[in-house]
Structure formats: C-alpha cells, structure tokens
Design an enzyme around this catalytic site. Structure first.
Site, PDB file in Angstrom:
ATOM      1  N   GLN A   1       3.009  10.276   1.703  1.00  0.00           N
ATOM      2  CA  GLN A   1       4.337   9.797   1.501  1.00  0.00           C
ATOM      3  C   GLN A   1       4.942   9.879  -0.028  1.00  0.00           C
ATOM      4  O   GLN A   1       6.091   9.481   0.140  1.00  0.00           O
ATOM      5  CB  GLN A   1       3.650   8.045   1.298  1.00  0.00           C
ATOM      6  CG  GLN A   1       3.490   7.302   2.876  1.00  0.00           C
ATOM      7  CD  GLN A   1       3.656   5.518   2.811  1.00  0.00           C
ATOM      8  OE1 GLN A   1       2.627   4.657   2.511  1.00  0.00           O
ATOM      9  NE2 GLN A   1       4.227   4.924   3.543  1.00  0.00           N
TER      10      GLN A   1
ATOM     11  N   HIS B   1      -2.908   7.393   6.908  1.00  0.00           N
ATOM     12  CA  HIS B   1      -2.082   8.135   6.654  1.00  0.00           C
ATOM     13  C   HIS B   1      -2.144   9.170   6.150  1.00  0.00           C
ATOM     14  O   HIS B   1      -2.224  10.683   6.153  1.00  0.00           O
ATOM     15  CB  HIS B   1      -0.725   7.115   5.698  1.00  0.00           C
ATOM     16  CG  HIS B   1      -0.370   6.763   5.422  1.00  0.00           C
ATOM     17  ND1 HIS B   1       1.139   7.243   6.043  1.00  0.00           N
ATOM     18  CD2 HIS B   1       0.465   5.092   5.401  1.00  0.00           C
ATOM     19  CE1 HIS B   1       1.920   5.563   6.097  1.00  0.00           C
ATOM     20  NE2 HIS B   1       1.817   5.263   5.841  1.00  0.00           N
TER      21      HIS B   1
ATOM     22  N   GLY C   1       1.099  -1.486  -0.503  1.00  0.00           N
ATOM     23  CA  GLY C   1      -0.135  -0.170  -0.271  1.00  0.00           C
ATOM     24  C   GLY C   1       0.471   1.266   0.237  1.00  0.00           C
ATOM     25  O   GLY C   1       1.285   1.119   0.447  1.00  0.00           O
TER      26      GLY C   1
ATOM     27  N   CYS D   1       6.258   0.011   7.422  1.00  0.00           N
ATOM     28  CA  CYS D   1       5.177   1.141   6.587  1.00  0.00           C
ATOM     29  C   CYS D   1       6.514   1.378   5.916  1.00  0.00           C
ATOM     30  O   CYS D   1       8.035   1.856   6.201  1.00  0.00           O
ATOM     31  CB  CYS D   1       4.754   2.246   7.466  1.00  0.00           C
ATOM     32  SG  CYS D   1       4.349   3.712   6.569  1.00  0.00           S
ATOM     33  N   LEU D   2       6.721   1.453   4.825  1.00  0.00           N
ATOM     34  CA  LEU D   2       7.355   2.739   3.896  1.00  0.00           C
ATOM     35  C   LEU D   2       8.379   3.300   3.934  1.00  0.00           C
ATOM     36  O   LEU D   2       9.213   3.642   3.655  1.00  0.00           O
ATOM     37  CB  LEU D   2       7.250   2.366   2.717  1.00  0.00           C
ATOM     38  CG  LEU D   2       6.738   0.920   1.465  1.00  0.00           C
ATOM     39  CD1 LEU D   2       6.066   1.347   0.631  1.00  0.00           C
ATOM     40  CD2 LEU D   2       7.894   0.209   1.870  1.00  0.00           C
TER      41      LEU D   2
ATOM     42  N   HIS E   1      -4.869   0.993   7.395  1.00  0.00           N
ATOM     43  CA  HIS E   1      -3.073   1.713   7.622  1.00  0.00           C
ATOM     44  C   HIS E   1      -2.748   2.707   6.786  1.00  0.00           C
ATOM     45  O   HIS E   1      -2.784   3.761   7.327  1.00  0.00           O
ATOM     46  CB  HIS E   1      -1.840   0.394   7.266  1.00  0.00           C
ATOM     47  CG  HIS E   1      -1.129   0.558   7.184  1.00  0.00           C
ATOM     48  ND1 HIS E   1       0.601   0.565   8.253  1.00  0.00           N
ATOM     49  CD2 HIS E   1      -0.119   1.839   6.466  1.00  0.00           C
ATOM     50  CE1 HIS E   1       0.721   1.184   8.225  1.00  0.00           C
ATOM     51  NE2 HIS E   1       1.571   2.346   7.209  1.00  0.00           N
ATOM     52  N   GLU E   2      -2.958   2.435   5.576  1.00  0.00           N
ATOM     53  CA  GLU E   2      -3.330   3.880   4.818  1.00  0.00           C
ATOM     54  C   GLU E   2      -4.186   4.347   4.689  1.00  0.00           C
ATOM     55  O   GLU E   2      -3.968   6.529   4.442  1.00  0.00           O
ATOM     56  CB  GLU E   2      -3.069   2.765   2.956  1.00  0.00           C
ATOM     57  CG  GLU E   2      -2.486   1.720   2.526  1.00  0.00           C
ATOM     58  CD  GLU E   2      -1.350   2.118   2.647  1.00  0.00           C
ATOM     59  OE1 GLU E   2      -1.182   3.622   2.363  1.00  0.00           O
ATOM     60  OE2 GLU E   2      -0.537   1.297   3.061  1.00  0.00           O
TER      61      GLU E   2
HETATM   62 NI    NI Z   1       2.421   2.891   6.074  1.00  0.00          NI
END
Ligand code: NI
Length: 185
Positions: free
Chosen positions: A50, A144, A45, A98-99, A140-141
């Site tokens: 991000q 963000h 995701g 998380c990226l 999760h997304e």
């Molecule tokens: Ni994340």
C-alpha cells in the site's frame, strides 16, 4: 514521514510480495513511516504494497478498535515475512474497508482462528494463534502481501454494486482525508 497510499488500480497491490532479509535498506525508518502513514489515515492496519513496496511487511494496531464483542485484547505489532500456518473455524462475516479503496465497505467471510508464523522487527521468529478482530485485521493485511484485495471476497451482488465506485477510484475520482497515489499519476 507520511507516505502516499497506493490506490486501487495500482499494479503493486496485485503482486505477491517477497520475503525480506534483515539488511533490507532503511527498514526501521520504513516501519516508522508506515505507523505514521497508518495513523494519519485513521487505519488499523497497513501493508507495504500500500506504500508501493512489494515486500512481506505489514503493521496493525487493533487496540484502537472499540468493539464490545471483541473476543481478545487489541494488539499493536509489526509482521515481517508472515506465513499462515493454519486457519480454522466456521467463517464469520465482518465489515471490512481498506485505505487503498476509500468509500467502499463490505462484509467478508473469513475463518475466525488464524495461526501465523512471522518475524518481529528484531527478526525474531514468532508463532501465535489469533482470534476475533485481531485475526480479521491480520487476514486482511496478509491478503495484501499476497496481492489480494478485500473487494475480491465480496459476494457477487455486492461486487456489482461497488464496480462503478472501484472504476472511479482507479481513475482517481475519489476524495480521501489522506494522500492517495493513483495509477498513472
Ligand atoms: Ni487494506
């Protein structure tokens, strides 16, 4: 085009993102770039904050997740202007990463069932109930686009354990297989 991923510490990750209109500049290209950026980083995701944009847009592909306990088929979707309708059920723990926060993983408790309303890439309204890993990745997304990071949900003991690592990431002292954009750099 692969975009740099904004790392922990970047203010855009803490902002509540705004809904967008269909005439948002270069939206189709942005979505293509977000897919490319997500796959390049081996993510499931990616949310617009991000890549430095405080807008309510995220993409997910849970088809990639090979989980024997998976309760639902994987999905690949674009979510625009998503808003939660309802979350329910007894929260369950699942290990998240998380990226934007490389090398940090931890269990987060979230409700198992999510009802969401959003616009697809054609700006058609969609509403659906998600369960299991699909709900998890969306939650999760979704966090963000509300300016929330998964590390904020960790239990206090685990939070203390990752504090140093988070400070290192904030300072740019972390390695990743993909390009990160650190605060002040
Ligand atoms: Ni994340």
């Amino acid at each position: 085009m692969i975009l740099p991923i904004y790392a922990y510490g970047q203010p855009v990750l803490k902002q509540v993102a705004k809904d967008i209109e269909p005439d948002y500049p270069n939206l189709p290209e942005l979505i293509v770039d977000m897919w490319e950026t997500m796959y390049n980083a081996s993510g499931v995701g990616l949310a617009a904050p991000q890549v430095g944009l405080s807008i309510r847009l995220f993409v997910i592909d849970t088809i990639q997740i090979k989980d024997e306990d998976k309760k639902a088929e994987g999905i690949k979707r674009v979510f625009i202007n998503a808003h939660k309708v309802e979350e329910k059920g007894e929260p369950w723990a699942y290990e998240e990463g998380c990226l934007s926060i490389p090398e940090v993983r931890g269990d987060v408790d979230r409700p198992p069932t999510l009802r969401l309303r959003w616009l697809d890439e054609n700006f058609q309204t969609q509403e659906e109930t998600f369960i299991g890993v699909n709900a998890r990745v969306i939650q999760h997304e979704y966090d963000h686009i509300d300016g929330v990071l998964f590390v904020e949900h960790l239990k206090p003991v685990k939070k203390r354990l990752v504090r140093r690592k988070l400070e290192d990431i904030r300072k740019g002292k972390v390695k990743a297989e993909y390009k990160l954009k650190f605060i002040g750099k």
